[in-house]
Write a protein that holds these residues in place. Structure first.
Motif, PDB file in Angstrom:
ATOM      1  N   PRO A  12      -4.480   4.505  -5.957  1.00  8.84           N
ATOM      2  CA  PRO A  12      -5.570   5.312  -6.509  1.00  8.84           C
ATOM      3  C   PRO A  12      -6.786   5.343  -5.580  1.00  8.84           C
ATOM      4  O   PRO A  12      -7.043   4.385  -4.830  1.00  8.84           O
ATOM      5  N   ASN A  13      -7.505   6.436  -5.620  1.00 12.18           N
ATOM      6  CA  ASN A  13      -8.808   6.572  -4.958  1.00 12.18           C
ATOM      7  C   ASN A  13      -8.762   6.447  -3.444  1.00 12.18           C
ATOM      8  O   ASN A  13      -9.759   6.077  -2.816  1.00 12.18           O
ATOM      9  N   VAL A  14      -7.618   6.762  -2.844  1.00 16.74           N
ATOM     10  CA  VAL A  14      -7.541   6.732  -1.384  1.00 16.74           C
ATOM     11  C   VAL A  14      -7.821   8.115  -0.785  1.00 16.74           C
ATOM     12  O   VAL A  14      -7.860   8.257   0.438  1.00 16.74           O
ATOM     13  N   GLY A  15      -7.972   9.117  -1.654  1.00 14.64           N
ATOM     14  CA  GLY A  15      -8.288  10.464  -1.171  1.00 14.64           C
ATOM     15  C   GLY A  15      -7.083  11.376  -1.052  1.00 14.64           C
ATOM     16  O   GLY A  15      -7.108  12.325  -0.266  1.00 14.64           O
ATOM     17  N   LYS A  16      -6.032  11.110  -1.838  1.00 12.70           N
ATOM     18  CA  LYS A  16      -4.819  11.937  -1.749  1.00 12.70           C
ATOM     19  C   LYS A  16      -5.123  13.403  -2.084  1.00 12.70           C
ATOM     20  O   LYS A  16      -4.693  14.317  -1.366  1.00 12.70           O
ATOM     21  N   SER A  17      -5.856  13.612  -3.172  1.00 14.10           N
ATOM     22  CA  SER A  17      -6.150  14.988  -3.583  1.00 14.10           C
ATOM     23  C   SER A  17      -7.074  15.692  -2.594  1.00 14.10           C
ATOM     24  O   SER A  17      -6.963  16.900  -2.377  1.00 14.10           O
ATOM     25  N   THR A  18      -7.961  14.932  -1.971  1.00 12.24           N
ATOM     26  CA  THR A  18      -8.845  15.520  -0.963  1.00 12.24           C
ATOM     27  C   THR A  18      -8.043  15.999   0.241  1.00 12.24           C
ATOM     28  O   THR A  18      -8.272  17.094   0.767  1.00 12.24           O
ATOM     29  N   ILE A  86       7.466  12.301   3.480  1.00  8.58           N
ATOM     30  CA  ILE A  86       6.471  11.591   2.678  1.00  8.58           C
ATOM     31  C   ILE A  86       5.259  11.272   3.538  1.00  8.58           C
ATOM     32  O   ILE A  86       5.393  10.743   4.652  1.00  8.58           O
ATOM     33  N   VAL A  87       4.080  11.606   3.028  1.00 14.87           N
ATOM     34  CA  VAL A  87       2.824  11.234   3.679  1.00 14.87           C
ATOM     35  C   VAL A  87       2.182  10.137   2.829  1.00 14.87           C
ATOM     36  O   VAL A  87       1.822  10.355   1.673  1.00 14.87           O
ATOM     37  N   PHE A  88       2.074   8.952   3.404  1.00 14.48           N
ATOM     38  CA  PHE A  88       1.512   7.783   2.733  1.00 14.48           C
ATOM     39  C   PHE A  88       0.040   7.670   3.124  1.00 14.48           C
ATOM     40  O   PHE A  88      -0.284   7.436   4.284  1.00 14.48           O
ATOM     41  N   ILE A  89      -0.849   7.856   2.149  1.00 17.38           N
ATOM     42  CA  ILE A  89      -2.292   7.841   2.397  1.00 17.38           C
ATOM     43  C   ILE A  89      -2.874   6.480   2.032  1.00 17.38           C
ATOM     44  O   ILE A  89      -2.610   5.946   0.955  1.00 17.38           O
ATOM     45  N   CYS A  90      -3.684   5.907   2.939  1.00  8.09           N
ATOM     46  CA  CYS A  90      -4.400   4.654   2.680  1.00  8.09           C
ATOM     47  C   CYS A  90      -5.889   4.864   2.919  1.00  8.09           C
ATOM     48  O   CYS A  90      -6.308   5.844   3.538  1.00  8.09           O
ATOM     49  N   ASP A  91      -6.682   3.928   2.427  1.00 11.17           N
ATOM     50  CA  ASP A  91      -8.144   4.005   2.541  1.00 11.17           C
ATOM     51  C   ASP A  91      -8.600   3.172   3.738  1.00 11.17           C
ATOM     52  O   ASP A  91      -8.512   1.947   3.730  1.00 11.17           O
ATOM     53  N   GLY A  92      -9.105   3.853   4.775  1.00 13.10           N
ATOM     54  CA  GLY A  92      -9.528   3.168   5.988  1.00 13.10           C
ATOM     55  C   GLY A  92     -10.812   2.386   5.837  1.00 13.10           C
ATOM     56  O   GLY A  92     -11.125   1.543   6.679  1.00 13.10           O
ATOM     57  N   LYS A  93     -11.560   2.627   4.777  1.00 10.18           N
ATOM     58  CA  LYS A  93     -12.827   1.904   4.589  1.00 10.18           C
ATOM     59  C   LYS A  93     -12.608   0.507   4.024  1.00 10.18           C
ATOM     60  O   LYS A  93     -13.365  -0.411   4.319  1.00 10.18           O
ATOM     61  N   ILE A  94     -11.561   0.363   3.184  1.00 10.41           N
ATOM     62  CA  ILE A  94     -11.364  -0.938   2.536  1.00 10.41           C
ATOM     63  C   ILE A  94     -10.230  -1.738   3.168  1.00 10.41           C
ATOM     64  O   ILE A  94     -10.072  -2.928   2.882  1.00 10.41           O
ATOM     65  N   GLY A  95      -9.434  -1.112   4.032  1.00  7.10           N
ATOM     66  CA  GLY A  95      -8.341  -1.825   4.680  1.00  7.10           C
ATOM     67  C   GLY A  95      -7.129  -1.971   3.775  1.00  7.10           C
ATOM     68  O   GLY A  95      -7.092  -1.461   2.654  1.00  7.10           O
ATOM     69  N   VAL A  96      -6.125  -2.681   4.271  1.00  4.39           N
ATOM     70  CA  VAL A  96      -4.882  -2.851   3.519  1.00  4.39           C
ATOM     71  C   VAL A  96      -5.136  -3.752   2.311  1.00  4.39           C
ATOM     72  O   VAL A  96      -5.749  -4.817   2.428  1.00  4.39           O
ATOM     73  N   ASN A  97      -4.653  -3.318   1.139  1.00  2.00           N
ATOM     74  CA  ASN A  97      -4.766  -4.149  -0.063  1.00  2.00           C
ATOM     75  C   ASN A  97      -3.396  -4.308  -0.712  1.00  2.00           C
ATOM     76  O   ASN A  97      -2.387  -3.818  -0.210  1.00  2.00           O
ATOM     77  N   LYS A  98      -3.366  -4.998  -1.846  1.00  2.00           N
ATOM     78  CA  LYS A  98      -2.095  -5.290  -2.501  1.00  2.00           C
ATOM     79  C   LYS A  98      -1.405  -4.013  -2.994  1.00  2.00           C
ATOM     80  O   LYS A  98      -0.172  -3.940  -3.015  1.00  2.00           O
ATOM     81  N   ASP A  99      -2.198  -3.018  -3.403  1.00  2.14           N
ATOM     82  CA  ASP A  99      -1.601  -1.761  -3.850  1.00  2.14           C
ATOM     83  C   ASP A  99      -0.889  -1.057  -2.688  1.00  2.14           C
ATOM     84  O   ASP A  99       0.209  -0.505  -2.863  1.00  2.14           O
ATOM     85  N   ASP A 100      -1.508  -1.085  -1.504  1.00  2.00           N
ATOM     86  CA  ASP A 100      -0.857  -0.495  -0.328  1.00  2.00           C
ATOM     87  C   ASP A 100       0.452  -1.198  -0.016  1.00  2.00           C
ATOM     88  O   ASP A 100       1.458  -0.554   0.335  1.00  2.00           O
ATOM     89  N   MET A 101       0.452  -2.514  -0.143  1.00  2.00           N
ATOM     90  CA  MET A 101       1.662  -3.288   0.139  1.00  2.00           C
ATOM     91  C   MET A 101       2.772  -2.922  -0.849  1.00  2.00           C
ATOM     92  O   MET A 101       3.943  -2.827  -0.475  1.00  2.00           O
ATOM     93  N   LEU A 102       2.378  -2.696  -2.117  1.00  2.00           N
ATOM     94  CA  LEU A 102       3.352  -2.302  -3.135  1.00  2.00           C
ATOM     95  C   LEU A 102       3.958  -0.947  -2.808  1.00  2.00           C
ATOM     96  O   LEU A 102       5.186  -0.767  -2.882  1.00  2.00           O
TER      97      LEU A 102
END
Length: 435
Positions: A12-18, A86-102
């Motif tokens: 959530p909130n990584v900017g997928k819709s943007t 598949i395009v996997f979007i992550c948030d570069g401001k907060i870095g890798v988190n547990k949700d990204d790992m999942l």
């Protein structure tokens, strides 16, 4: 011909819709001068370097057991299964988190191409942030900013490297048609009646058909491919995750077909949702046959068919060129009329007009009805040429394209329809200024 499907996945909130909106733009609905065509999208079409694709946004996946997370994960898995890339979007401001790992763990189980894009890298000072994402084990991350458009071109360049070199036409030398309609109008029953066998499950339960099912067959020496589809719904009516991605399959079936058999429930009557459903076919410029099913449930009033036709043309004027067939799929009545209509509109869809005959018709139309004064001038058509079929496409060489009023273009279209057998097919005009 089907376009590649690209699914955007992430927490959530990584900017997928943007990112989604940045790629496809802000135009998410059909725009037409006739009322009733506009519909919501459940996905959007995109284009990059003359390569076309479908893009699907998904909900955010997270470890926290928030409301609807189970349903969201089901949706995402369906999107992954349906997608080509598949395009996997992550948030570069907060870095890798547990949700990204999942999410990364989920994606490693698929054999689909995966592109890792690190979003919110809004300036050069943040580029170093992407190094953290190598630990996901999904290859080199791309730095992007959906909000500012940075790196989106690089992302699209990467996406299209996974496209096939040549677009593949699924079937050749066969009339390919898809049966579409909102749920529970009798599409599967119609398919069975057309094939004269129990090829497809028939049920009164909405959504029984989840997949698009292709069936090749020969009738009276003509080869056909029939594609049954899951019932299409408006976005606001897609409650189940399966319905959303069954719609993706139906849309892909529409793209692969040339003729669309649009089924309406006679007993229920025309619904607003019907207009939204057929909007997918209109946007894809397909030939269309309207089939009014369950006619056996209607009164036998002699004038009822004519009244029903008038009502359909009134409520769907954008389809006034399509033939209307009344059938009972359950009783297998008038099914041959459906075949006749499919064959007729297919021929219209591929009809070519000799250039000299075409220009005679266009010049006669101008003589009989001069174009209106519009946008500061009056249109003059010097020459016309048909450049394509499926649908028939005509280039008009004019003095000034902006002087073409939509009503005059519709008048020209009607003159072509009155002169030639263009029933059931859309007609496209391309205006070129004569130099």
């Amino acid at each position: 011909m089907s376009k590649p499907i690209i699914a955007i996945i992430g927490a959530p909130n990584v900017g997928k819709s943007t990112v989604f909106n940045r790629i496809v733009g802000t135009r998410h609905s059909i725009v037409d001068d006739q009322p009733g065509v506009t519909r919501d999208r459940i996905y959007a079409s995109g284009e990059w370097l003359d390569r076309h694709f479908d893009l699907v946004d998904t909900g955010g996946i997270e470890i926290a057991n928030r409301p609807f997370q189970t349903q969201i994960r089901e949706q995402v898995m369906l999107a992954i299964n349906e997608a080509d890339i598949i395009v996997f979007i992550c948030d570069g401001k907060i870095g890798v988190n547990k949700d990204d790992m999942l999410v990364a763990q989920m994606l490693r189980k698929t054999k689909k191409p995966i592109i890792l894009a690190v979003n919110k890298i809004d300036d050069n000072h943040m580029i170093s942030n992407i190094a953290d994402f190598y630990k996901l084990g999904l290859g080199d991350p791309l730095a992007i900013s959906g909000a500012h458009g940075i790196g989106i071109g690089d992302l699209l360049d990467k996406i299209i490297t996974y496209f096939p070199e040549n677009d593949k036409v699924d079937y050749q030398d066969e009339i390919t048609f898809a049966i579409i309609g909102r749920p529970n109008v009798g599409k599967s029953s119609l398919m069975n009646a057309i094939l004269n066998q129990e090829r497809v499950i028939v049920s009164d339960i909405e959504g029984t058909t989840r997949d698009s099912i292709d069936t090749s067959f020969i009738k009276d020496g003509t080869r056909y491919v029939a594609i049954d589809t899951a019932g299409l719904k408006k976005r606001g009516q897609i409650y189940e995750s399966v319905d959303k991605y069954a719609s993706m399959r139906a849309l892909r079936a529409i793209e692969r077909s040339e003729v669309i058999v649009f089924v309406i429930d006679a007993h229920a009557g025309l619904k607003e949702q019907d207009k939204h459903v057929v909007g997918y076919a209109i946007e894809n410029n397909k030939a269309i046959v309207i089939v009014v099913n369950k006619w056996d449930l209607m009164d036998k009033t002699p004038t009822l068919q004519d009244e029903f036709k008038k009502q359909l043309k009134k409520e769907m004027p954008f389809l006034d060129y399509s033939p209307i067939i009344f059938v009972s799929a359950l009783n297998k009545t008038k099914i041959n009329k459906v075949f006749e209509a499919i064959h007729f509109v297919y021929n219209a869809y591929h009809l070519r007009i000799a250039t000299n005959v075409l220009n005679e018709v266009i010049q006669d139309a101008q003589t009989m009805n001069e174009s209106p004064n519009f946008n500061g001038g009056r249109l003059k058509i010097y020459y016309a040429n048909q450049v394509d079929v499926a649908p028939p496409t005509f280039v008009l060489f004019v003095n000034e394209p902006k002087w073409m009023h939509f009503s005059y273009q519709r008048y020209l279209e009607n003159r072509l329809r009155d002169t030639f057998n263009f029933d059931g097919t859309p007609i496209k005009f391309v205006l070129r200024k004569r130099i």
